[in-house]
Write a protein that holds these residues in place. Structure first.
Motif, mmCIF file in Angstrom:
data_model
loop_
_atom_site.group_PDB
_atom_site.id
_atom_site.type_symbol
_atom_site.label_atom_id
_atom_site.label_comp_id
_atom_site.label_asym_id
_atom_site.label_seq_id
_atom_site.Cartn_x
_atom_site.Cartn_y
_atom_site.Cartn_z
ATOM 1 N N VAL A 8 -31.339 -14.748 -25.415
ATOM 2 C CA VAL A 8 -30.887 -16.383 -24.474
ATOM 3 C C VAL A 8 -32.021 -17.169 -24.482
ATOM 4 C CG1 VAL A 8 -30.890 -17.758 -22.543
ATOM 5 C CG2 VAL A 8 -29.761 -14.803 -23.414
ATOM 6 N N VAL A 9 -33.605 -16.658 -24.981
ATOM 7 C CA VAL A 9 -34.315 -17.659 -24.547
ATOM 8 C C VAL A 9 -34.646 -18.229 -26.229
ATOM 9 C CG1 VAL A 9 -37.244 -17.556 -25.425
ATOM 10 C CG2 VAL A 9 -36.138 -16.148 -22.940
ATOM 11 N N CYS A 11 -32.432 -18.232 -28.374
ATOM 12 C CA CYS A 11 -30.736 -19.293 -28.780
ATOM 13 C C CYS A 11 -31.854 -20.731 -28.345
ATOM 14 C CB CYS A 11 -29.588 -18.763 -28.677
ATOM 15 S SG CYS A 11 -29.361 -17.674 -29.531
ATOM 16 N N LEU A 12 -32.240 -20.587 -27.125
ATOM 17 C CA LEU A 12 -32.410 -21.810 -26.490
ATOM 18 C C LEU A 12 -33.645 -22.863 -26.724
ATOM 19 C CD1 LEU A 12 -31.411 -21.289 -22.304
ATOM 20 C CD2 LEU A 12 -30.502 -22.375 -24.093
ATOM 21 N N ILE A 13 -34.879 -21.862 -27.475
ATOM 22 C CA ILE A 13 -35.573 -21.925 -27.537
ATOM 23 C C ILE A 13 -36.250 -22.014 -29.145
ATOM 24 C CG2 ILE A 13 -38.743 -22.471 -27.392
ATOM 25 C CD1 ILE A 13 -37.705 -21.199 -24.647
ATOM 26 N N ARG A 97 -32.249 -17.578 -34.197
ATOM 27 C CA ARG A 97 -32.146 -19.188 -34.068
ATOM 28 C C ARG A 97 -32.873 -19.897 -35.057
ATOM 29 N NH1 ARG A 97 -32.478 -23.730 -29.353
ATOM 30 N NH2 ARG A 97 -33.688 -25.197 -30.962
#
Length: 319
Positions: A8-9, A11-13, A97
């Motif tokens: 999740v980290v 994907c977000l950052i 990402r």
């Protein structure tokens, strides 16, 4: 849960571009030991032995750093702190990402008709010559990179995190970084980098095969041609020059109905890579987006399966 949060980290950052990024520091460590151990005048045997020493030193340091991080955070005696630190540290070891962003940037240049910039950006993610690539060849290079790095940059570090925790995930990333820096079959690294290259093959052996099967399942979930993905996997995976690369490239080629492999140039010299898949569709920029969807779906499936397995092993379910 740390692995899920790490994903999740990311994907977000995503990965911050910094000289202090752990993988950048690994590269500096490898360069340091290379400077100590590599001598052009050494015999081939000595280069081989020194390359093995480099690998042992780098992996020992990487594993030790991972253990050190865990030792420090456990002194807080707070499960949430341990979870958060592991998640952030693991997020540096994976790169879905960044892989997706690189692919989408190339896709956008191709869709805009800016082939020169697409070639330039492809050169950032592959080692082959890119100045004369056609649109189809630029697409092929990008899809091949996304396919192969679904193992190296995503599934393998997650797999080793589940097998041996953060220290083993950090050690894997160090091994993979060594391969990318010195694992070449050229005059300088033919012997000095041989142990690093073979070690990376061993690290990725199981994760590559897991990823191949996950990509078939992902093709099914996404409505792609999963039957052809399975057929091409069985037919073409062993044709790849890497013992692991064919498991993802062939599966993606089958799922998308495209053909990967073919003629590449390295420093002006031609090199033919065996074809993977059948050319049912002409390679187009949209196939880059489809390969990214396969990569993300396979990652989510791996995390889900690993999470369920962890609960079962830990007694989370009563059977």
């Amino acid at each position: 849960m740390a692995a899920v949060l790490a994903f999740v980290v990311d994907c977000l950052i995503g990965d911050p571009r910094s000289s202090l990024h752990p993988v950048v520091l690994m590269g500096k460590l490898i360069s340091f030991f290379e400077g100590l151990l590599y001598r052009e005048a050494d015999s081939d045997r000595k280069k081989f032995v020194c390359g093995a020493v480099l690998m042992v030193c780098v992996l020992s340091v990487a594993y030790g750093v991972g253990e050190g991080i865990l030792w420090l955070v456990r002194r807080f005696e707070n499960a949430y702190v341990v979870l958060a630190v592991q998640a952030v540290a693991l997020s540096f070891m994976i790169s879905p990402r960044n892989l997706a962003e690189a692919g989408r940037e190339i896709r956008d240049y191709l869709l805009d008709g800016n082939l020169d910039m697409a070639r330039f950006k492809v050169g950032w993610i592959v080692g082959r010559d890119t100045d004369k690539l056609t649109e189809g060849e630029a697409t092929r290079a990008t899809v091949e990179t996304i396919s192969e790095n679904t193992v190296d940059g995503v599934i393998s570090p997650l797999f080793y995190f589940f097998v041996g925790g953060l220290p083993l995930a950090v050690a894997y990333r160090a091994a993979n970084t060594m391969d990318s820096m010195i694992g070449y079959k050229n005059g300088k690294y033919m012997y000095f980098g041989r142990v690093a290259a073979r070690t990376d093959d061993l690290w990725n052996y199981v994760p590559a095969r897991i990823t191949g099967l996950l990509l078939v399942a992902s093709a099914f979930l996404l409505g792609f041609d999963w039957r052809n993905a399975w057929r091409i996997l069985r037919r073409d995976a062993a044709k790849h020059p890497s013992p692991n690369g064919g498991w993802t490239e062939s599966t993606v080629a089958g799922a998308l109905g495209i053909r990967l492999g073919g003629l590449n140039y390295y420093f002006g010299k031609p090199s033919f890579r065996t074809y993977m898949g059948d050319p049912l569709h002409e390679l187009e920029a949209r196939h880059i987006s489809l390969a990214i969807r396969l990569m993300y779906t396979a990652t989510v499936m791996f995390l889900a399966l690993a999470l369920v397995s962890s609960w079962l092993i830990g007694g989370g379910f009563v059977l």
